[in-house]
Design a protein around this motif. Structure first.
Motif, PDB file in Angstrom:
ATOM      1  N   ILE A  80     -25.513  10.122  49.969  1.00 48.73           N
ATOM      2  CA  ILE A  80     -26.696   9.259  50.005  1.00 48.73           C
ATOM      3  C   ILE A  80     -26.913   8.692  48.611  1.00 48.73           C
ATOM      4  CG2 ILE A  80     -29.154   9.117  50.532  1.00 48.73           C
ATOM      5  CD1 ILE A  80     -27.385   9.891  52.963  1.00 48.73           C
ATOM      6  N   ILE A  81     -27.072   7.385  48.540  1.00 48.24           N
ATOM      7  CA  ILE A  81     -27.340   6.704  47.276  1.00 48.24           C
ATOM      8  C   ILE A  81     -28.737   6.097  47.379  1.00 48.24           C
ATOM      9  CG2 ILE A  81     -26.651   4.808  45.737  1.00 48.24           C
ATOM     10  CD1 ILE A  81     -23.972   5.770  47.947  1.00 48.24           C
ATOM     11  N   ILE A  82     -29.598   6.489  46.457  1.00 54.11           N
ATOM     12  CA  ILE A  82     -30.939   5.905  46.395  1.00 54.11           C
ATOM     13  C   ILE A  82     -30.889   4.759  45.402  1.00 54.11           C
ATOM     14  CG2 ILE A  82     -33.348   6.300  45.708  1.00 54.11           C
ATOM     15  CD1 ILE A  82     -32.657   7.616  48.341  1.00 54.11           C
ATOM     16  N   ALA A  83     -31.435   3.617  45.794  1.00 51.75           N
ATOM     17  CA  ALA A  83     -31.435   2.425  44.941  1.00 51.75           C
ATOM     18  C   ALA A  83     -32.868   1.938  44.739  1.00 51.75           C
ATOM     19  CB  ALA A  83     -30.600   1.324  45.594  1.00 51.75           C
ATOM     20  N   GLY A  84     -33.118   1.347  43.586  1.00 54.33           N
ATOM     21  CA  GLY A  84     -34.399   0.713  43.335  1.00 54.33           C
ATOM     22  C   GLY A  84     -35.568   1.667  43.162  1.00 54.33           C
ATOM     23  N   HIS A  85     -35.296   2.903  42.798  1.00 53.71           N
ATOM     24  CA  HIS A  85     -36.347   3.905  42.580  1.00 53.71           C
ATOM     25  C   HIS A  85     -36.323   4.312  41.120  1.00 53.71           C
ATOM     26  CE1 HIS A  85     -38.487   7.757  42.853  1.00 53.71           C
ATOM     27  NE2 HIS A  85     -39.006   7.292  43.979  1.00 53.71           N
ATOM     28  N   LEU A  86     -37.471   4.664  40.579  1.00 56.45           N
ATOM     29  CA  LEU A  86     -37.540   5.068  39.175  1.00 56.45           C
ATOM     30  C   LEU A  86     -36.663   6.286  38.878  1.00 56.45           C
ATOM     31  CD1 LEU A  86     -41.395   4.649  38.669  1.00 56.45           C
ATOM     32  CD2 LEU A  86     -39.583   3.141  37.805  1.00 56.45           C
ATOM     33  N   MET A  87     -36.461   7.131  39.861  1.00 58.21           N
ATOM     34  CA  MET A  87     -35.644   8.335  39.681  1.00 58.21           C
ATOM     35  C   MET A  87     -34.401   8.290  40.563  1.00 58.21           C
ATOM     36  SD  MET A  87     -38.576  11.271  39.359  1.00 58.21           S
ATOM     37  CE  MET A  87     -37.339  12.508  39.010  1.00 58.21           C
ATOM     38  N   ALA A  88     -33.878   7.104  40.800  1.00 58.43           N
ATOM     39  CA  ALA A  88     -32.753   6.918  41.725  1.00 58.43           C
ATOM     40  C   ALA A  88     -31.562   7.812  41.375  1.00 58.43           C
ATOM     41  CB  ALA A  88     -32.331   5.452  41.759  1.00 58.43           C
ATOM     42  N   ASP A  89     -31.167   7.814  40.117  1.00 64.66           N
ATOM     43  CA  ASP A  89     -29.986   8.603  39.723  1.00 64.66           C
ATOM     44  C   ASP A  89     -30.212  10.097  39.935  1.00 64.66           C
ATOM     45  OD1 ASP A  89     -28.708   6.266  39.030  1.00 64.66           O
ATOM     46  OD2 ASP A  89     -29.102   6.468  36.883  1.00 64.66           O
ATOM     47  N   ALA A  90     -31.385  10.593  39.557  1.00 66.36           N
ATOM     48  CA  ALA A  90     -31.678  12.016  39.687  1.00 66.36           C
ATOM     49  C   ALA A  90     -31.747  12.428  41.160  1.00 66.36           C
ATOM     50  CB  ALA A  90     -32.997  12.346  38.989  1.00 66.36           C
ATOM     51  N   ILE A  91     -32.375  11.608  41.994  1.00 71.65           N
ATOM     52  CA  ILE A  91     -32.468  11.936  43.420  1.00 71.65           C
ATOM     53  C   ILE A  91     -31.092  11.908  44.052  1.00 71.65           C
ATOM     54  CG2 ILE A  91     -33.362  11.159  45.653  1.00 71.65           C
ATOM     55  CD1 ILE A  91     -35.849  10.133  44.085  1.00 71.65           C
ATOM     56  N   THR A  92     -30.314  10.874  43.755  1.00 70.08           N
ATOM     57  CA  THR A  92     -28.956  10.759  44.299  1.00 70.08           C
ATOM     58  C   THR A  92     -28.121  11.974  43.924  1.00 70.08           C
ATOM     59  OG1 THR A  92     -29.056   8.342  44.317  1.00 70.08           O
ATOM     60  CG2 THR A  92     -26.861   9.340  44.289  1.00 70.08           C
ATOM     61  N   GLU A  93     -28.183  12.365  42.660  1.00 66.77           N
ATOM     62  CA  GLU A  93     -27.409  13.529  42.193  1.00 66.77           C
ATOM     63  C   GLU A  93     -27.863  14.805  42.887  1.00 66.77           C
ATOM     64  OE1 GLU A  93     -26.566  16.056  38.116  1.00 66.77           O
ATOM     65  OE2 GLU A  93     -27.306  14.000  37.936  1.00 66.77           O
ATOM     66  N   MET A  94     -29.171  15.003  42.967  1.00 63.24           N
ATOM     67  CA  MET A  94     -29.713  16.217  43.567  1.00 63.24           C
ATOM     68  C   MET A  94     -29.329  16.342  45.052  1.00 63.24           C
ATOM     69  SD  MET A  94     -33.694  17.253  44.244  1.00 63.24           S
ATOM     70  CE  MET A  94     -33.847  15.904  45.409  1.00 63.24           C
ATOM     71  N   VAL A  95     -29.500  15.283  45.795  1.00 65.17           N
ATOM     72  CA  VAL A  95     -29.236  15.307  47.233  1.00 65.17           C
ATOM     73  C   VAL A  95     -27.755  15.551  47.512  1.00 65.17           C
ATOM     74  CG1 VAL A  95     -29.193  13.863  49.304  1.00 65.17           C
ATOM     75  CG2 VAL A  95     -31.226  13.937  47.882  1.00 65.17           C
ATOM     76  N   ASN A  96     -26.893  14.990  46.706  1.00 69.23           N
ATOM     77  CA  ASN A  96     -25.455  15.101  46.971  1.00 69.23           C
ATOM     78  C   ASN A  96     -24.841  16.374  46.426  1.00 69.23           C
ATOM     79  OD1 ASN A  96     -25.016  12.662  48.499  1.00 69.23           O
ATOM     80  ND2 ASN A  96     -25.632  11.624  46.631  1.00 69.23           N
ATOM     81  N   LYS A  97     -25.589  17.139  45.629  1.00 65.61           N
ATOM     82  CA  LYS A  97     -25.120  18.436  45.155  1.00 65.61           C
ATOM     83  C   LYS A  97     -25.199  19.473  46.248  1.00 65.61           C
ATOM     84  CE  LYS A  97     -25.849  18.813  40.207  1.00 65.61           C
ATOM     85  NZ  LYS A  97     -26.643  19.426  39.157  1.00 65.61           N
ATOM     86  N   LEU A  98     -26.168  19.314  47.106  1.00 62.84           N
ATOM     87  CA  LEU A  98     -26.430  20.341  48.136  1.00 62.84           C
ATOM     88  C   LEU A  98     -25.432  20.283  49.250  1.00 62.84           C
ATOM     89  CD1 LEU A  98     -30.296  19.885  48.217  1.00 62.84           C
ATOM     90  CD2 LEU A  98     -28.990  21.536  46.920  1.00 62.84           C
TER      91      LEU A  98
END
Length: 98
Positions: A80-98
């Protein structure tokens, strides 16, 4: 085959709701892109763009989307790639680690 998988993924993502709106992320148009990659596994890459760059539910929607897509027959893993969010990179990294 990829078109069939995309259709199944769209159906799975239609079950994921924005918790504030109670509306499917598909119906809201938050799913920007769905790609299928065939390597040693079949990977679905889904880009989600929340309506608000500070949306506090972005991580939850991303995790729900990942869980739903990984239940689709024929998909080994969802990214999952989150785009256009202030924390997009952190959310993307967190979700894909699990």
């Amino acid at each position: 085959m990829a078109d069939d998988l995309v259709k199944k993924i769209e159906e799975a993502l239609a079950k994921v709701s924005d918790p504030h709106m109670g509306i499917s992320i598909m119906d809201m148009g938050l799913v920007e892109n769905i790609e299928i990659e065939q390597r040693d596994q079949t990977i679905a890459k889904i880009t989600i763009r929340p309506t608000n760059p500070g949306c506090m539910s972005a991580a939850r929607m991303a995790m729900d989307a990942k869980n739903m897509v990984e239940q689709v027959e024929g998909i080994d893993r969802a990214e999952i790639i989150i785009a256009g969010h202030l924390m997009a990179d952190a959310i993307t990294e967190m979700v894909n680690k699990l």
